[in-house]
Design an enzyme around this catalytic site. Structure first.
Site, mmCIF file in Angstrom:
data_model
loop_
_atom_site.group_PDB
_atom_site.id
_atom_site.type_symbol
_atom_site.label_atom_id
_atom_site.label_comp_id
_atom_site.label_asym_id
_atom_site.label_seq_id
_atom_site.Cartn_x
_atom_site.Cartn_y
_atom_site.Cartn_z
ATOM 1 N N GLU A 1 -0.132 -0.954 5.574
ATOM 2 C CA GLU A 1 1.131 -0.594 6.620
ATOM 3 C C GLU A 1 0.899 0.856 6.794
ATOM 4 O O GLU A 1 1.302 1.429 7.841
ATOM 5 C CB GLU A 1 2.389 -0.764 5.717
ATOM 6 C CG GLU A 1 3.648 -0.755 6.745
ATOM 7 C CD GLU A 1 4.135 0.510 6.793
ATOM 8 O OE1 GLU A 1 4.977 0.736 7.784
ATOM 9 O OE2 GLU A 1 3.542 1.541 6.011
ATOM 10 N N ASP B 1 0.794 -1.301 0.169
ATOM 11 C CA ASP B 1 -0.049 -0.064 0.135
ATOM 12 C C ASP B 1 0.962 1.392 -0.147
ATOM 13 O O ASP B 1 2.066 1.269 0.279
ATOM 14 C CB ASP B 1 -1.005 -0.118 1.199
ATOM 15 C CG ASP B 1 -0.410 0.053 2.500
ATOM 16 O OD1 ASP B 1 0.705 -0.905 2.595
ATOM 17 O OD2 ASP B 1 -0.795 0.596 3.376
HETATM 18 ZN ZN ZN Z 1 6.806 2.152 4.127
#
Ligand code: ZN
Length: 353
Positions: free
Chosen positions: A126, A72
């Site tokens: 993340e 992401d």
């Molecule tokens: Zn990163």
């Protein structure tokens, strides 16, 4: 579905990854493409958990390592599609961390018989709240997928080995007072004034510099917020100073909070949140072998990264990847083509033995 050619080259692959938008929560298309590309490789067993893709070799080697990266990115900032200018790839996620993901995918495709078994992990979420983090979810629900002697997280580190990570905690110092009309201030007790000695302690505070496994971690204890005040004519009865403590890996979360309580002895200190530090583990043979094979000097990591999740599982982990961490999350983020090649070459040499 866009298709990814893992056998092209690391530059085209990085650009292809950037061009599949995958802002946190929207990783499905990219995870599909990664899964499809890896599933076509006979030397890997590829499995899917939500939008996390795990691919592993099973060669019964003496050692297993994890190579991991998140799929992401932060939200778009007018920086799509990718552009190649002066040997730099610009575009959303180029630095953080599609360049690193491209290197990992290239290794997965081209190193069919590594001398150490490899588990490649490509995960989602993340860049947002910790509980959604795909690596964290895998660690909670299927820790066996992450069993390894050593892990490399391919976050941008300018192709330098950054060992471990600092822990972080936020706490509030609660300062009581007594409310009164400000025309009769002597009848109250001003909670905002009570913050003065707390701020003085912070200003005088001498942060530690702590060597752990040969790396020196610089700590910090800082006010990051202050709240108080009721109205323009009221002596306030409460003030809160929020402090952030970045602590070295020699302290647990509990020890770190105890230190903050000790620093503000005599005050009410409320813990808001914390995340553990991770020791670099560079004394472990597999970590030492990595550093030696790469021929680069390890540095401490100033910041919190997912290496701490590996540390919690007892797996020493380092950050190593192309791209400068200071460019992460910026509109003009880019990754140097030379760093992509350096990472691919060095990691390839390490895996081929
Ligand atoms: Zn990163």
């Amino acid at each position: 579905m866009p298709s990814l050619d893992l056998h092209s080259d690391v530059v085209s692959l990085t650009r292809a990854l950037v061009d599949v938008e995958s802002v946190s929560g929207n990783e499905r298309t990219l995870a599909d493409a990664v899964e499809a590309a890896l599933s076509g490789l006979p030397h890997l067993q590829t499995r899917r958990f939500g939008n996390t893709v795990v691919a592993r070799t099973s060669l019964s080697r003496a050692e297993r390592v994890v190579v991991a990266g998140h799929l992401d990115t932060v939200p778009e900032a007018g920086n799509l599609p990718s552009r190649l200018v002066d040997d730099r790839i610009y575009g959303l996620g180029a630095c953080d961390m599609k360049g690193g993901v491209a290197v990992a995918l290239r290794l997965a495709a081209t190193v069919a018989e590594p001398v150490r078994d490899v588990t490649y992990v490509f995960y989602d979420c993340e860049e947002i709240e910790a509980e959604k983090n795909g690596l964290g979810q895998l660690a909670r629900t299927r820790p066996e997928e992450l069993t390894a002697d050593f892990a490399v997280l391919m976050e941008p580190s300018s192709a330098q080995v950054e060992g471990g990570c600092q822990g972080t905690l936020r706490a509030e110092i609660v300062l009581p007072g007594k409310r009164a009309h400000s025309a009769r201030a002597w009848m109250g007790a001003n909670a905002i004034h009570a913050a003065a000695p707390v701020l003085a302690r912070l200003a005088e505070y001498k942060p530690r510099q702590v060597p752990v496994d040969g790396l020196v971690y610089r700590e910090g204890l800082n006010a990051v917020g202050i709240t108080g005040g009721v109205a323009g004519n009221v002596i306030p009865d409460e003030c809160r100073v929020t402090v952030n403590y970045r602590f070295a890996p020699d302290r647990s979360e509990a020890a770190a909070f105890a230190h903050v309580q000790e620093t503000f002895a005599g005050y009410v200190v409320e813990l808001r949140d914390s995340a553990p530090a991770a020791a670099p583990g560079l004394d472990r043979p597999s970590a030492a072998a990595f550093v030696e094979a790469l021929g680069v000097e390890p540095h401490p990591k100033f910041g919190w990264t997912d290496v701490a999740r590996f540390a919690e599982l007892g797996v020493p982990a380092v950050n190593y990847g192309p791209g400068e961490s200071a460019l992460a999350h910026t509109r003009d983020e880019y990754v140097e083509v030379a760093e992509l090649h350096a990472c691919e070459d060095r990691m390839g040499a390490w895996l081929r033995g």
